[in-house]
Design a protein around this motif. Structure first.
Motif, short mmCIF file in Angstrom:
data_model
loop_
_atom_site.label_atom_id
_atom_site.label_comp_id
_atom_site.label_asym_id
_atom_site.label_seq_id
_atom_site.Cartn_x
_atom_site.Cartn_y
_atom_site.Cartn_z
N LEU A 20 15.75 43.66 -69.01
CA LEU A 20 14.15 43.93 -69.32
C LEU A 20 14.09 43.36 -71.37
O LEU A 20 14.89 43.37 -71.87
N SER A 21 12.88 43.13 -71.23
CA SER A 21 12.46 42.43 -73.09
C SER A 21 11.61 43.13 -72.85
O SER A 21 11.21 43.19 -72.84
N CYS A 22 11.89 42.63 -74.73
CA CYS A 22 10.53 43.76 -75.30
C CYS A 22 10.26 43.03 -76.63
O CYS A 22 11.22 42.54 -77.41
N ALA A 23 9.48 42.61 -77.11
CA ALA A 23 9.01 42.06 -77.96
C ALA A 23 7.91 42.52 -78.50
O ALA A 23 6.91 43.01 -78.17
N ALA A 24 7.84 43.24 -80.46
CA ALA A 24 6.80 43.59 -81.06
C ALA A 24 6.43 42.68 -82.12
O ALA A 24 7.72 41.89 -83.08
N SER A 25 5.43 42.48 -82.57
CA SER A 25 4.67 41.93 -83.24
C SER A 25 4.09 42.67 -84.58
O SER A 25 2.77 43.58 -84.17
#
Length: 120
Positions: A20-25
Protein backbone atom coordinates in the motif's frame (compact mmCIF):
# COMPACT_ATOMS: atom_id res chain seq x y z
CA UNK A 1 -6.02 21.96 2.71
CA UNK A 2 -4.27 18.68 3.43
CA UNK A 3 -5.09 15.69 1.28
CA UNK A 4 -4.13 12.14 2.14
CA UNK A 5 -4.49 9.54 -0.60
CA UNK A 6 -4.04 5.80 -0.23
CA UNK A 7 -3.51 3.38 -3.10
CA UNK A 8 -2.48 -0.19 -3.75
CA UNK A 9 -5.36 -2.08 -2.24
CA UNK A 10 -7.00 -5.02 -3.95
CA UNK A 11 -7.61 -8.74 -3.83
CA UNK A 12 -4.79 -11.02 -2.73
CA UNK A 13 -4.61 -14.69 -1.83
CA UNK A 14 -3.77 -15.75 1.68
CA UNK A 15 -0.03 -16.06 2.03
CA UNK A 16 0.60 -13.48 -0.65
CA UNK A 17 1.91 -9.94 -0.56
CA UNK A 18 0.60 -6.47 -1.24
CA UNK A 19 2.09 -2.99 -0.95
CA UNK A 20 0.00 0.00 0.00
CA UNK A 21 1.07 3.56 -0.65
CA UNK A 22 0.06 6.80 1.01
CA UNK A 23 0.80 10.32 -0.14
CA UNK A 24 0.05 13.39 1.94
CA UNK A 25 -0.10 16.80 0.30
CA UNK A 26 0.98 18.81 3.30
CA UNK A 27 3.21 21.87 3.13
CA UNK A 28 5.77 21.48 5.84
CA UNK A 29 9.50 21.42 6.37
CA UNK A 30 9.04 18.77 9.03
CA UNK A 31 9.23 15.07 8.49
CA UNK A 32 5.79 14.20 9.73
CA UNK A 33 4.71 11.00 11.44
CA UNK A 34 2.63 8.70 9.26
CA UNK A 35 0.36 5.94 10.48
CA UNK A 36 -1.68 3.08 9.03
CA UNK A 37 -4.97 1.98 10.57
CA UNK A 38 -7.51 -0.52 9.33
CA UNK A 39 -11.16 -1.26 9.85
CA UNK A 40 -12.71 -4.64 9.19
CA UNK A 41 -16.46 -5.06 8.66
CA UNK A 42 -18.32 -4.80 11.93
CA UNK A 43 -15.19 -3.87 13.87
CA UNK A 44 -13.65 -0.69 15.17
CA UNK A 45 -10.78 1.02 13.45
CA UNK A 46 -7.48 -0.34 14.75
CA UNK A 47 -3.85 0.68 14.61
CA UNK A 48 -1.59 -1.23 12.21
CA UNK A 49 1.77 0.52 11.95
CA UNK A 50 3.33 3.93 12.40
CA UNK A 51 6.59 5.69 11.62
CA UNK A 52 7.96 8.66 13.54
CA UNK A 53 9.72 11.71 12.16
CA UNK A 54 13.01 10.04 13.15
CA UNK A 55 12.18 6.79 11.38
CA UNK A 56 11.27 4.74 14.43
CA UNK A 57 8.47 2.30 13.79
CA UNK A 58 5.57 0.87 15.73
CA UNK A 59 3.53 -2.21 14.86
CA UNK A 60 0.43 -3.89 16.14
CA UNK A 61 1.16 -7.34 17.52
CA UNK A 62 -1.10 -8.90 14.91
CA UNK A 63 1.10 -7.70 12.02
CA UNK A 64 4.55 -7.68 13.60
CA UNK A 65 6.99 -9.65 11.49
CA UNK A 66 4.68 -9.62 8.47
CA UNK A 67 4.08 -5.95 7.68
CA UNK A 68 6.68 -3.23 7.20
CA UNK A 69 6.10 0.50 7.16
CA UNK A 70 8.65 2.61 5.34
CA UNK A 71 9.06 6.12 4.07
CA UNK A 72 9.56 7.02 0.43
CA UNK A 73 12.16 9.36 -1.01
CA UNK A 74 9.58 12.09 -0.59
CA UNK A 75 9.04 12.59 3.13
CA UNK A 76 5.27 12.68 2.84
CA UNK A 77 4.98 9.30 1.14
CA UNK A 78 4.88 6.07 3.10
CA UNK A 79 4.40 2.44 2.18
CA UNK A 80 2.98 -0.54 3.96
CA UNK A 81 4.49 -3.77 2.71
CA UNK A 82 2.15 -6.60 3.63
CA UNK A 83 3.62 -10.10 3.47
CA UNK A 84 2.13 -13.45 4.45
CA UNK A 85 -1.31 -11.88 4.46
CA UNK A 86 -4.11 -13.65 6.29
CA UNK A 87 -7.88 -13.68 5.92
CA UNK A 88 -8.01 -11.60 9.08
CA UNK A 89 -6.11 -8.81 7.32
CA UNK A 90 -9.16 -8.08 5.18
CA UNK A 91 -10.15 -4.49 5.92
CA UNK A 92 -10.23 -0.96 4.65
CA UNK A 93 -6.77 0.47 5.29
CA UNK A 94 -6.53 4.13 6.21
CA UNK A 95 -3.50 6.38 6.20
CA UNK A 96 -3.08 9.09 8.81
CA UNK A 97 -0.66 11.96 8.39
CA UNK A 98 0.89 14.03 11.15
CA UNK A 99 -0.85 12.08 13.89
CA UNK A 100 0.35 9.79 16.66
CA UNK A 101 2.71 7.13 15.23
CA UNK A 102 2.01 4.82 18.16
CA UNK A 103 -1.65 4.81 17.24
CA UNK A 104 -2.81 5.72 20.73
CA UNK A 105 -4.68 8.74 19.44
CA UNK A 106 -6.45 9.53 16.20
CA UNK A 107 -5.36 13.10 15.60
CA UNK A 108 -3.97 14.17 12.25
CA UNK A 109 -5.25 14.03 8.71
CA UNK A 110 -7.04 11.03 7.24
CA UNK A 111 -7.36 9.51 3.83
CA UNK A 112 -10.45 7.87 2.37
CA UNK A 113 -9.06 4.37 2.69
CA UNK A 114 -8.19 1.54 0.34
CA UNK A 115 -9.83 -1.88 0.45
CA UNK A 116 -7.70 -4.97 1.00
CA UNK A 117 -9.41 -8.31 0.58
CA UNK A 118 -7.62 -11.55 1.34
CA UNK A 119 -9.06 -14.70 -0.18
CA UNK A 120 -8.46 -18.29 0.84
Amino acid sequence: QVQVVESGGGLVQAGGSLRLSCAASIRTFRTIPMVWFRQAPGKEREFVAGITSDGDTYYADSVKGRFTISRGHVRTIVYLQMNSVQIEDTAVYYCNADGDPSGRSTTGYWGQGTQVTVSS
